[in-house]
Motif scaffolding. Structure first.
Motif, PDB file in Angstrom:
ATOM      1  N   UNK A 252      -5.668  15.413  -6.773  1.00 35.71           N
ATOM      2  CA  UNK A 252      -6.162  14.302  -6.092  1.00 35.71           C
ATOM      3  C   UNK A 252      -5.086  13.488  -4.839  1.00 35.71           C
ATOM      4  N   UNK A 253      -4.636  14.285  -4.469  1.00 38.58           N
ATOM      5  CA  UNK A 253      -3.367  13.543  -3.079  1.00 38.58           C
ATOM      6  C   UNK A 253      -4.372  14.198  -2.334  1.00 38.58           C
TER       7      UNK A 253
ATOM      8  N   UNK B 164       0.905  -1.079   0.413  1.00 31.97           N
ATOM      9  CA  UNK B 164      -0.292   0.056  -0.308  1.00 31.97           C
ATOM     10  C   UNK B 164       1.218   1.175   0.173  1.00 31.97           C
TER      11      UNK B 164
ATOM     12  N   UNK C 284       2.539   2.183  -3.105  1.00 34.52           N
ATOM     13  CA  UNK C 284       1.911   2.803  -4.336  1.00 34.52           C
ATOM     14  C   UNK C 284       1.226   3.997  -3.332  1.00 34.52           C
ATOM     15  N   UNK C 285       1.115   4.485  -2.700  1.00 35.67           N
ATOM     16  CA  UNK C 285       0.718   5.527  -2.188  1.00 35.67           C
ATOM     17  C   UNK C 285       2.455   6.463  -2.437  1.00 35.67           C
TER      18      UNK C 285
ATOM     19  N   UNK D 298       4.825   6.412  -4.567  1.00 26.46           N
ATOM     20  CA  UNK D 298       4.133   6.299  -6.048  1.00 26.46           C
ATOM     21  C   UNK D 298       3.076   7.534  -6.846  1.00 26.46           C
ATOM     22  N   UNK D 299       2.059   7.706  -6.117  1.00 25.50           N
ATOM     23  CA  UNK D 299       1.059   8.804  -6.727  1.00 25.50           C
ATOM     24  C   UNK D 299       1.406  10.108  -5.660  1.00 25.50           C
TER      25      UNK D 299
ATOM     26  N   UNK E  63       8.146  -0.370  -9.238  1.00 25.69           N
ATOM     27  CA  UNK E  63       7.977   1.416  -9.888  1.00 25.69           C
ATOM     28  C   UNK E  63       9.862   1.245 -10.283  1.00 25.69           C
TER      29      UNK E  63
END
Lengths: 287, 192
Positions: free
Chosen positions: B182-183, B46, B49-50, B52-53, B87
């Motif tokens: 988005x964040x 998790x 991925x966070x 990376x965002x 990633x």
């Protein structure tokens, strides 16, 4: 009851059978079965059933759909219904027991070579085992074996899912649903059964992890949150059977590890830490 | 007429079921214990991925847009490994993504300044880390209590058994890092 001609036919068939000529024995006896006198004779049905059983053993033992086996069961049950002698009744029971066990053996064999969707076939074979056992003895209890078969099926589905590359999500979902349903069926028969509880918990937890592993650079924030929600549902579902397994056997390492891991996945570090310390305590007590 | 003789010894019927049940039990019992827990680090998956965002959906100052986009992970090897596995070959805008691992906060090199630091430090250690990168366009991401008060810009929190994050967007913008909409929209507390 049986006419002299009929008796002679039955005796001839039995003699052929004793020489190992089971096909000839059947050829002699079967046409005569149309006669009214033989139709209602328990001993004749027993001889016919025995011949059919031997033909199954010698010719069709590797065929799970063996028609001879079905015929043998029918004939032997008919013999029992018609009121066999004490001696014949004992032999009928032994023959039926053999056939029943052959169905159980086939059910287990099918699970060992399990392929997607063969659950029904396994349960059908077990169902025949159960039906014959209950026909022999109406008070027969096959609960333990039935729970074992369900658990075995749960595991078989889970194994296929574990080896799946994820290319067919519909099939994977079916395997997961099947695995959970079988474990739940096993637990319904044997509530509190440790392996059933543990394996159900693992199946649910691993499915959650499988969802998480789908996450990559193409996963949007929205999808990420959706996947997380789905995972939390699965992790929460896995918690209850894992806790029940732990309660039934509090010193089992794998359940403590399971609880530690599930709480970690549920973002509950304190609870996870509590179980980690219990594992440490367990290791410390080992000689 | 009697088929008795074909039955061989009756004793067989006592022995066979026992052997049979034993063999079924032998088949089944090791299998029952065979299912194994997946050892993947769910939190690392998790968080990776966070992160990376956070790297892809926020805006860094122009002077940081040359060379690789660098993420420094401190003290969490499994998270580092997850980032590398999934990633490392991706890019952030036109910058290639580089993920580096450090055991301790102070090991992060000033000469190879990261764009984003993930550290699990808390309390005084976090104070020191935040102070070190105070005036640099570095997004400090943490996972500890009251971390935003100690200078972290994004902090992971647990809400209703889920991993979420809180943001100090004002402090981030002071350092030149603009947090993307988005964040912000998924943050439980964006400090606005």
């Amino acid at each position: 009851m049986t006419g002299a001609w009929g008796q002679a036919v039955v005796e001839r068939a039995a003699a052929l059978g004793q020489q190992g000529n089971w096909e000839d024995a059947l050829e002699v006896l079967l046409p005569a079965m149309d006669g009214v006198s033989l139709q209602s004779d328990a001993h004749t049905w027993y001889v016919l059933g025995y011949i059919q059983k031997e033909l199954y053993k010698t010719k069709q033992v590797n065929d799970v759909d063996s028609p001879r086996r079905l015929e043998a069961v029918y004939s032997l049950q008919r013999a029992a219904e018609l009121g066999a002698t004490v001696e014949d009744a004992r032999l009928i029971e032994a023959a039926l027991d053999f056939l029943a066990r052959s169905y159980l053996r086939d059910a287990i064999g099918r699970v060992e070579g399990f392929t997607v969707g063969s659950d029904d076939e396994v349960l059908m074979l077990f169902g025949r085992y159960e039906a014959i056992q209950k026909a022999i003895d109406p008070s027969a209890d096959v609960t333990v074996q039935k729970a074992d078969v369900y658990r075995y099926l749960g595991r078989a589905n889970g194994q296929l899912l574990a080896n799946s590359l994820g290319a067919n999500q519909e099939q994977d979902q079916r395997l997961f649903d099947g695995s959970v349903a079988h474990y739940e069926a096993a637990l319904k028969l044997m509530p509190g059964n440790y392996p059933g509880l543990y394996n159900l918990a693992i199946t649910l937890y691993n499915q959650g992890v499988r969802q998480l592993k789908r996450i990559d650079h193409e996963t949007s924030m929205f999808e990420l949150m959706e996947i997380q929600d789905a995972c939390v549902v699965l992790f929460e579902r896995s918690l209850s059977p894992m806790e029940a397994a732990h309660q039934s056997q509090p010193d089992r390492f794998e359940t403590l590890k399971g609880l530690m891991t599930i709480h970690y996945a549920l973002n509950q570090p304190e609870a996870s830490e509590r179980y980690r310390k219990m594992i440490e305590g367990l290791n410390g007590n080992r000689p | 007429m009697n088929l008795n003789r074909n039955m061989q010894s009756r004793k067989v019927w006592w022995v066979l079921p026992l052997l049979f049940i034993a063999s079924i039990a032998a088949i089944i019992s090791p299998v029952i214990q065979g299912d194994e827990l997946d050892n993947a680090d769910t939190q690392a998956i998790m968080k990776a991925n966070f992160l990376f965002h956070f790297a892809a959906s926020n805006e860094w100052p122009a002077e940081t847009k040359s060379g690789p986009f660098r993420i420094a992970v401190v003290g969490n090897e499994r998270l580092f490994q997850e980032l590398i596995d999934k990633y490392a070959l991706k890019s952030i805008g036109i910058q290639s993504l580089e993920v580096v691992y450090f055991e301790k906060d102070h090991e992060i090199s000033d000469s190879q300044q990261p764009h984003l630091i993930y550290s699990e430090s808390s309390d005084e250690a976090l104070d020191a880390l935040a102070a070190h990168w105070k005036d640099e366009p570095v997004l400090l991401v943490t996972d500890s209590e009251k971390a935003l008060e100690r200078g972290s810009l994004i902090n992971f929190v647990s809400i209703d058994r889920r991993m979420r994050y809180e943001i100090n967007a004002k402090e981030a913008s002071k350092k030149g890092v603009l947090i993307g909409n988005r964040i912000l929209s998924w943050a439980v507390n964006s400090g606005k």
